[in-house]
Write a protein that holds these residues in place. Structure first.
Motif, PDB file in Angstrom:
ATOM      1  N   PRO A  32       0.808  -1.238   0.000  1.00 49.05           N
ATOM      2  CA  PRO A  32       0.000   0.000   0.000  1.00 49.05           C
ATOM      3  C   PRO A  32       0.835   1.279   0.000  1.00 49.05           C
ATOM      4  CG  PRO A  32      -0.917  -1.588   1.554  1.00 49.05           C
ATOM      5  CD  PRO A  32       0.428  -2.130   1.105  1.00 49.05           C
ATOM      6  N   PRO A  36      -1.084   2.291  -5.007  1.00 51.54           N
ATOM      7  CA  PRO A  36      -2.294   2.912  -4.452  1.00 51.54           C
ATOM      8  C   PRO A  36      -3.545   2.036  -4.509  1.00 51.54           C
ATOM      9  CG  PRO A  36      -1.230   4.382  -6.031  1.00 51.54           C
ATOM     10  CD  PRO A  36      -0.490   3.080  -6.069  1.00 51.54           C
ATOM     11  N   GLU A  37      -3.647   1.174  -5.483  1.00 54.28           N
ATOM     12  CA  GLU A  37      -4.840   0.338  -5.614  1.00 54.28           C
ATOM     13  C   GLU A  37      -4.862  -0.825  -4.621  1.00 54.28           C
ATOM     14  OE1 GLU A  37      -4.224   2.686  -9.210  1.00 54.28           O
ATOM     15  OE2 GLU A  37      -2.897   1.360  -8.097  1.00 54.28           O
ATOM     16  N   VAL A  38      -3.755  -1.099  -3.979  1.00 50.68           N
ATOM     17  CA  VAL A  38      -3.734  -2.088  -2.902  1.00 50.68           C
ATOM     18  C   VAL A  38      -4.122  -1.330  -1.636  1.00 50.68           C
ATOM     19  CG1 VAL A  38      -2.363  -3.739  -1.595  1.00 50.68           C
ATOM     20  CG2 VAL A  38      -2.019  -3.524  -4.070  1.00 50.68           C
ATOM     21  N   ARG A  39      -5.371  -1.496  -1.216  1.00 55.67           N
ATOM     22  CA  ARG A  39      -5.941  -0.673  -0.155  1.00 55.67           C
ATOM     23  C   ARG A  39      -5.613  -1.167   1.243  1.00 55.67           C
ATOM     24  NH1 ARG A  39      -9.669   3.048  -2.476  1.00 55.67           N
ATOM     25  NH2 ARG A  39      -8.948   3.177  -4.613  1.00 55.67           N
ATOM     26  N   ALA A  40      -5.509  -2.500   1.416  1.00 57.10           N
ATOM     27  CA  ALA A  40      -5.257  -3.038   2.756  1.00 57.10           C
ATOM     28  C   ALA A  40      -4.619  -4.410   2.641  1.00 57.10           C
ATOM     29  CB  ALA A  40      -6.557  -3.131   3.548  1.00 57.10           C
ATOM     30  N   VAL A  52      -6.938  -6.385  -0.024  1.00 54.42           N
ATOM     31  CA  VAL A  52      -8.091  -5.717  -0.617  1.00 54.42           C
ATOM     32  C   VAL A  52      -7.552  -4.749  -1.666  1.00 54.42           C
ATOM     33  CG1 VAL A  52     -10.064  -4.197  -0.237  1.00 54.42           C
ATOM     34  CG2 VAL A  52      -9.444  -5.904   1.502  1.00 54.42           C
ATOM     35  N   CYS A  53      -8.053  -4.894  -2.901  1.00 50.31           N
ATOM     36  CA  CYS A  53      -7.622  -4.045  -4.023  1.00 50.31           C
ATOM     37  C   CYS A  53      -8.833  -3.333  -4.609  1.00 50.31           C
ATOM     38  CB  CYS A  53      -7.021  -4.896  -5.141  1.00 50.31           C
ATOM     39  SG  CYS A  53      -5.640  -5.903  -4.660  1.00 50.31           S
ATOM     40  N   ARG A  54      -8.586  -2.129  -5.117  1.00 51.10           N
ATOM     41  CA  ARG A  54      -9.615  -1.404  -5.865  1.00 51.10           C
ATOM     42  C   ARG A  54      -8.910  -0.539  -6.885  1.00 51.10           C
ATOM     43  NH1 ARG A  54     -14.688   2.330  -4.119  1.00 51.10           N
ATOM     44  NH2 ARG A  54     -15.474   0.326  -3.478  1.00 51.10           N
ATOM     45  N   SER A  55      -9.281  -0.709  -8.130  1.00 53.89           N
ATOM     46  CA  SER A  55      -8.726   0.117  -9.195  1.00 53.89           C
ATOM     47  C   SER A  55      -9.706   1.259  -9.473  1.00 53.89           C
ATOM     48  CB  SER A  55      -8.448  -0.734 -10.439  1.00 53.89           C
ATOM     49  OG  SER A  55      -7.745   0.008 -11.407  1.00 53.89           O
ATOM     50  N   ASP A  60     -14.372  -3.545  -4.696  1.00 51.09           N
ATOM     51  CA  ASP A  60     -13.169  -4.074  -4.052  1.00 51.09           C
ATOM     52  C   ASP A  60     -13.026  -5.550  -4.383  1.00 51.09           C
ATOM     53  OD1 ASP A  60     -12.705  -1.647  -2.787  1.00 51.09           O
ATOM     54  OD2 ASP A  60     -13.682  -2.263  -0.924  1.00 51.09           O
ATOM     55  N   GLU A  62     -11.348  -8.886  -2.796  1.00 54.16           N
ATOM     56  CA  GLU A  62     -10.758  -9.441  -1.590  1.00 54.16           C
ATOM     57  C   GLU A  62     -10.078 -10.746  -1.976  1.00 54.16           C
ATOM     58  OE1 GLU A  62     -13.619  -9.619   1.591  1.00 54.16           O
ATOM     59  OE2 GLU A  62     -14.191  -7.530   1.268  1.00 54.16           O
TER      60      GLU A  62
END
Length: 155
Positions: A32, A36-40, A52-55, A60, A62
């Motif tokens: 992270p 940036p897209e790797v949220r947690a 947890v990823c979000r582009s 998200d 998981e």
């Protein structure tokens, strides 16, 4: 091949030796800070983590990651959760840097994302490509390290 199956490939040059590139890529806990897209990330053990990823798209992913191979030239991780499959990074010497190859083969599990695979596949591929490009840019910045401020008069 099902509409739920995806294969992604990419190749880049990175200005750092393969061992240094691999060190950053296997250090999941710090993703992270540069991707940036790797949220947690939650580390589950020496070889396992929840991610947890979000582009760009508003959903998200998981994922549970399990390290399979952590030695240069090939880094491999098994993926389960919203996606099932593998991701590989191959780090090969290229002059003073590294030729970095990315290979990901996954299947979308059931749910809304699986349904979207049938109707919005090009958008999902675009979303993935944006995430990977962002990750490679972040990796390059991390490998360059902090830049020093130029010395001014009297310093």
């Amino acid at each position: 091949m099902s509409r739920r199956d995806y294969s992604f490939r990419g190749a880049w040059h990175v200005d750092a030796p393969p061992e240094r590139v691999a060190d950053v890529l296997v250090d999941l806990e710090h993703y992270p800070t540069w991707w940036p897209e790797v949220r947690a990330i939650a580390k589950l053990g020496p070889d396992d983590a929840l991610v947890v990823c979000r582009s760009t798209l508003p959903y998200d992913l998981e994922l549970r990651l399990h390290a399979v191979q952590r030695e240069v030239p090939r880094l491999e991780t098994a993926i389960s959760g919203d996606l099932d499959g593998t991701v590989r990074w191959v780090c090969e010497p290229a002059g003073t840097g590294t030729h970095l190859r990315f290979q990901q083969d996954v299947r979308v599990r059931a749910g809304l994302l699986a349904l979207a695979s049938y109707v919005a596949r090009p958008v999902l591929v675009w979303n993935h490509d944006r995430m990977v490009d962002s990750g490679v840019s972040g990796l390059r910045r991390t490998l360059r390290g902090p830049t020093r401020a130029p010395a001014g008069p009297g310093r």
